[in-house]
Design an enzyme around this catalytic site. Structure first.
Site, PDB file in Angstrom:
ATOM      1  N   ASP A  77       2.900  18.739  44.146  1.00 30.01           N
ATOM      2  CA  ASP A  77       2.771  19.920  45.007  1.00 30.01           C
ATOM      3  C   ASP A  77       2.454  19.497  46.439  1.00 30.01           C
ATOM      4  OD1 ASP A  77       0.186  19.012  44.518  1.00 30.01           O
ATOM      5  OD2 ASP A  77      -0.491  20.825  43.523  1.00 30.01           O
ATOM      6  N   ASN A 143     -10.634  26.991  38.568  1.00 28.09           N
ATOM      7  CA  ASN A 143     -10.153  28.292  38.081  1.00 28.09           C
ATOM      8  C   ASN A 143      -9.007  28.118  37.086  1.00 28.09           C
ATOM      9  OD1 ASN A 143      -7.988  27.529  39.640  1.00 28.09           O
ATOM     10  ND2 ASN A 143      -8.029  29.270  41.040  1.00 28.09           N
ATOM     11  N   HIS A 145      -6.238  26.269  37.565  1.00 26.89           N
ATOM     12  CA  HIS A 145      -4.902  26.000  38.115  1.00 26.89           C
ATOM     13  C   HIS A 145      -4.462  24.569  37.793  1.00 26.89           C
ATOM     14  CE1 HIS A 145      -6.780  24.728  42.240  1.00 26.89           C
ATOM     15  NE2 HIS A 145      -6.386  23.630  41.619  1.00 26.89           N
ATOM     16  N   GLU A 150      -1.649  28.978  40.432  1.00 27.16           N
ATOM     17  CA  GLU A 150      -2.928  29.681  40.377  1.00 27.16           C
ATOM     18  C   GLU A 150      -2.923  30.682  39.218  1.00 27.16           C
ATOM     19  OE1 GLU A 150      -5.330  28.723  42.058  1.00 27.16           O
ATOM     20  OE2 GLU A 150      -4.841  28.262  44.138  1.00 27.16           O
TER      21      GLU A 150
HETATM   22  C1  F6R Z   1      -3.340  18.274  43.421  1.00 30.43           C
HETATM   23  C2  F6R Z   1      -3.283  19.445  42.548  1.00 30.43           C
HETATM   24  C3  F6R Z   1      -4.500  20.253  42.203  1.00 30.43           C
HETATM   25  C4  F6R Z   1      -5.685  19.388  41.786  1.00 30.43           C
HETATM   26  C5  F6R Z   1      -6.868  20.254  41.369  1.00 30.43           C
HETATM   27  C6  F6R Z   1      -8.087  19.398  41.081  1.00 30.43           C
HETATM   28  O1  F6R Z   1      -2.041  17.742  43.584  1.00 30.43           O
HETATM   29  O2  F6R Z   1      -2.242  19.778  42.115  1.00 30.43           O
HETATM   30  O3  F6R Z   1      -4.155  21.148  41.174  1.00 30.43           O
HETATM   31  O4  F6R Z   1      -5.293  18.559  40.723  1.00 30.43           O
HETATM   32  O5  F6R Z   1      -7.182  21.170  42.377  1.00 30.43           O
HETATM   33  O6  F6R Z   1      -8.477  18.758  42.260  1.00 30.43           O
HETATM   34  P1  F6R Z   1      -9.519  17.558  42.240  1.00 30.43           P
HETATM   35  O7  F6R Z   1      -8.906  16.459  41.466  1.00 30.43           O
HETATM   36  O8  F6R Z   1      -9.726  17.193  43.689  1.00 30.43           O
HETATM   37  O9  F6R Z   1     -10.751  18.096  41.576  1.00 30.43           O
END
Ligand code: F6R
Length: 252
Positions: A77, A143, A145, A150
């Site tokens: 992403d 949450n 995602h 989301e």
């Molecule tokens: C990043 C992504 C997000 C993260 C998620 C957890 O490419 O797709 O979904 O994997 O927000 O973030 P961290 O690892 O920083 O806790």
């Protein structure tokens, strides 16, 4: 470390010990996949969770134990409305944490250019992924995602522009060195991820323990997008001891 089948669904749950053991297990398993399939097509996330894994993979490449020379990497992403050289961009993070330190040919790195027609870009990305990646690594948002899918993202969703949940925008502050935080992005969809032959859902730290419990125990629903992966035939949740602390005994 013992894989289990959770509560009868397809998601395998691996409680991978300390953060060190967790990172080593994931890096070594990915390296093993690469050795079997040098042309591995792998989707990689950014964020803080995978950083220790990437550190170990980079070390293995430097030591000549692994090679991405024939592999292909798809970025999961990207944040929208952010300058191409912003250090908080997902492509910049992945370059810093991994790509600059491995032997992947630049043309084998697929990422989002979001400064033109975003819908056309997302369509082209979906086409490039085609029948799916061999392996997809994912972090989990608090949450639920995955990628930037989301809550509300359905099982049919494809690569597309998405609006970020306010808490995701707020959480992105840890990636950026300024306060112009992104409110939208582009992400592989749930259906895009589900086409991957294998999916590894990664989680570390006590902060992720509540969502890890929900991913395993809540009803499968777009309200917690990570639960949708329980319908994948080869999905594995790999959590360290802290992130799996609320799973209870007999799970994983
Ligand atoms: C990043 C992504 C997000 C993260 C998620 C957890 O490419 O797709 O979904 O994997 O927000 O973030 P961290 O690892 O920083 O806790």
């Amino acid at each position: 470390m013992s894989p289990g089948d959770g509560r009868g669904h397809a998601l395998r749950i691996l409680r991978a010990g300390t953060g060190e053991q967790w990172a080593t297990y994931i890096a070594e398993t990915l390296i093993a996949r690469l050795q079997v399939t040098p042309s591995l097509r792998v989707c990689l996330p950014t964020g803080l969770t995978p950083v220790p894994v990437y550190e170990r993979i980079a070390g293995a490449v430097a030591a000549g134990r692994a090679s991405f020379a024939r592999a292909e990497v798809f970025l999961l992403d990207e944040f929208g409305g952010v300058a191409p050289d912003d250090t908080g961009r997902c492509d910049q993070m992945l370059r810093r944490d991994l790509l600059d330190r491995i032997d992947l040919p630049p043309e084998r790195f697929h990422r989002f250019a979001l400064d033109g027609d975003v819908d056309a870009e997302c369509g082209a990305y979906e086409q490039a992924i085609g029948s799916g990646c061999d392996l997809t690594l994912l972090g989990i948002g608090r949450n639920g995602h995955v990628g930037m899918n989301e809550p509300g993202s359905g099982p049919e969703s494809l690569t597309r522009r998405v609006e970020l949940a306010p808490e995701t925008t707020a959480a992105s502050a840890r990636y950026f060195s300024h306060d112009r935080l992104p409110t939208w992005g582009a992400t592989m969809g749930i259906a895009t991820i589900m086409r991957s032959r294998e999916v590894w859902l990664l989680a570390t730290g006590t902060g992720k323990a509540p969502i890890v419990r929900r991913v395993v125990r809540d009803a499968i629903s777009p309200l917690v997008p990570a639960t949708l992966l329980r319908s994948h035939p080869a999905a594995m949740l790999i959590a360290d001891a802290d992130a799996s602390a609320l799973l209870g005994h007999g799970v994983g």
